[in-house]
Motif scaffolding. Structure first.
Motif, PDB file in Angstrom:
ATOM      1  N   ILE A 131       0.840  -1.205   0.000  1.00  0.00           N
ATOM      2  CA  ILE A 131       0.000   0.000   0.000  1.00  0.00           C
ATOM      3  C   ILE A 131       0.872   1.251   0.000  1.00  0.00           C
ATOM      4  CG2 ILE A 131      -1.629   1.333   1.408  1.00  0.00           C
ATOM      5  CD1 ILE A 131      -2.882  -1.379   2.217  1.00  0.00           C
ATOM      6  N   ALA A 132       1.898   1.278   0.840  1.00  0.00           N
ATOM      7  CA  ALA A 132       2.797   2.433   0.879  1.00  0.00           C
ATOM      8  C   ALA A 132       3.491   2.627  -0.467  1.00  0.00           C
ATOM      9  CB  ALA A 132       3.826   2.261   1.995  1.00  0.00           C
ATOM     10  N   ASN A 133       3.910   1.536  -1.098  1.00  0.00           N
ATOM     11  CA  ASN A 133       4.557   1.604  -2.408  1.00  0.00           C
ATOM     12  C   ASN A 133       3.585   2.151  -3.455  1.00  0.00           C
ATOM     13  OD1 ASN A 133       6.908   0.843  -4.149  1.00  0.00           O
ATOM     14  ND2 ASN A 133       5.354  -0.452  -5.097  1.00  0.00           N
ATOM     15  N   TRP A 134       2.343   1.680  -3.429  1.00  0.00           N
ATOM     16  CA  TRP A 134       1.353   2.124  -4.406  1.00  0.00           C
ATOM     17  C   TRP A 134       1.050   3.614  -4.232  1.00  0.00           C
ATOM     18  CZ3 TRP A 134      -4.041   3.401  -4.070  1.00  0.00           C
ATOM     19  CH2 TRP A 134      -4.645   3.551  -5.314  1.00  0.00           C
ATOM     20  N   LEU A 135       0.924   4.064  -2.992  1.00  0.00           N
ATOM     21  CA  LEU A 135       0.673   5.489  -2.736  1.00  0.00           C
ATOM     22  C   LEU A 135       1.851   6.337  -3.229  1.00  0.00           C
ATOM     23  CD1 LEU A 135      -0.953   5.321   0.799  1.00  0.00           C
ATOM     24  CD2 LEU A 135      -2.088   5.827  -1.389  1.00  0.00           C
ATOM     25  N   TYR A 136       3.060   5.851  -3.016  1.00  0.00           N
ATOM     26  CA  TYR A 136       4.239   6.549  -3.525  1.00  0.00           C
ATOM     27  C   TYR A 136       4.203   6.609  -5.047  1.00  0.00           C
ATOM     28  CZ  TYR A 136       9.020   7.338  -5.020  1.00  0.00           C
ATOM     29  OH  TYR A 136      10.120   7.833  -5.661  1.00  0.00           O
ATOM     30  N   LEU A 137       3.868   5.487  -5.687  1.00  0.00           N
ATOM     31  CA  LEU A 137       3.831   5.470  -7.162  1.00  0.00           C
ATOM     32  C   LEU A 137       2.763   6.414  -7.691  1.00  0.00           C
ATOM     33  CD1 LEU A 137       4.269   1.644  -7.855  1.00  0.00           C
ATOM     34  CD2 LEU A 137       5.970   3.451  -8.087  1.00  0.00           C
ATOM     35  N   CYS A 138       1.621   6.475  -7.020  1.00  0.00           N
ATOM     36  CA  CYS A 138       0.558   7.384  -7.454  1.00  0.00           C
ATOM     37  C   CYS A 138       1.024   8.841  -7.389  1.00  0.00           C
ATOM     38  CB  CYS A 138      -0.688   7.209  -6.565  1.00  0.00           C
ATOM     39  SG  CYS A 138      -1.587   5.685  -6.886  1.00  0.00           S
ATOM     40  N   ALA A 139       1.826   9.152  -6.398  1.00  0.00           N
ATOM     41  CA  ALA A 139       2.266  10.536  -6.211  1.00  0.00           C
ATOM     42  C   ALA A 139       3.490  10.905  -7.047  1.00  0.00           C
ATOM     43  CB  ALA A 139       2.563  10.772  -4.734  1.00  0.00           C
ATOM     44  N   LYS A 140       4.417   9.951  -7.249  1.00  0.00           N
ATOM     45  CA  LYS A 140       5.731  10.315  -7.791  1.00  0.00           C
ATOM     46  C   LYS A 140       6.110   9.717  -9.145  1.00  0.00           C
ATOM     47  CE  LYS A 140       7.181  12.675  -4.205  1.00  0.00           C
ATOM     48  NZ  LYS A 140       7.545  14.050  -4.258  1.00  0.00           N
ATOM     49  N   LEU A 141       5.477   8.643  -9.574  1.00  0.00           N
ATOM     50  CA  LEU A 141       5.940   7.963 -10.774  1.00  0.00           C
ATOM     51  C   LEU A 141       5.714   8.817 -12.014  1.00  0.00           C
ATOM     52  CD1 LEU A 141       7.203   5.238 -11.583  1.00  0.00           C
ATOM     53  CD2 LEU A 141       4.930   4.481 -12.189  1.00  0.00           C
ATOM     54  N   PRO A 142       6.738   9.023 -12.823  1.00  0.00           N
ATOM     55  CA  PRO A 142       6.552   9.798 -14.049  1.00  0.00           C
ATOM     56  C   PRO A 142       5.683   9.042 -15.042  1.00  0.00           C
ATOM     57  CG  PRO A 142       8.777   8.920 -13.956  1.00  0.00           C
ATOM     58  CD  PRO A 142       8.108   8.563 -12.656  1.00  0.00           C
TER      59      PRO A 142
END
Length: 143
Positions: A131-142
């Motif tokens: 979940i933490a990884n997915w939230l990070y990807l939603c916010a930061k992944l280009p």
């Protein structure tokens, strides 16, 4: 008649089970090579269907870019693309090093860690990390 100690001893295991870190590392290296060839030959990669239809990345988005960064020995970029995948790669490397050191020296480095890790609630930790990884990807992944 065999006793239980013989069945659980490392010598009674199949040789392939003793080489799990080696097989996993060879598989990871093969994936890194395949990713390099795909980029070098400009082959099309399938798009993320979740991102295509919802606009949000899936939990594994960025793994290919992370793998490419790892193959260029750039762990900082690899971590930025997918932190959880980078954690898995780093753990695999440390496991391979510890496993190799055990085999070379004859000492057991991983035994203490195995008993400590056996007490952890794996599924809760993995869900929280995903979940933490997915939230990070939603916010930061280009894109």
């Amino acid at each position: 008649m065999t006793n239980e100690a013989e069945l659980t001893s490392p010598s009674a295991k199949e040789p392939s089970t003793l080489l799990h870190p080696v097989w996993l590392t060879l598989g990871a290296l093969g994936l890194a090579l395949a990713a390099q060839l795909v980029v070098r030959w400009r082959l099309p990669l399938p798009p993320c269907l979740m991102r295509k239809y919802t606009g949000f990345p899936c939990p594994s988005c960025g793994c290919t870019r992370s793998l490419l960064a790892w193959s260029h020995l750039d762990p900082i970029s690899a971590f930025r693309f997918n932190p959880l995948f980078s954690l898995v790669v780093t753990s695999l490397l440390f496991w391979l090093l510890a496993w190799s050191a055990e085999r070379i020296s004859g000492k057991r480095f991983l035994a203490g860690w195995r008993s400590r890790l056996a007490r952890l609630p794996y599924w809760k930790i993995l869900i929280a990390m995903a979940i933490a990884n997915w939230l990070y990807l939603c916010a930061k992944l280009p894109p």
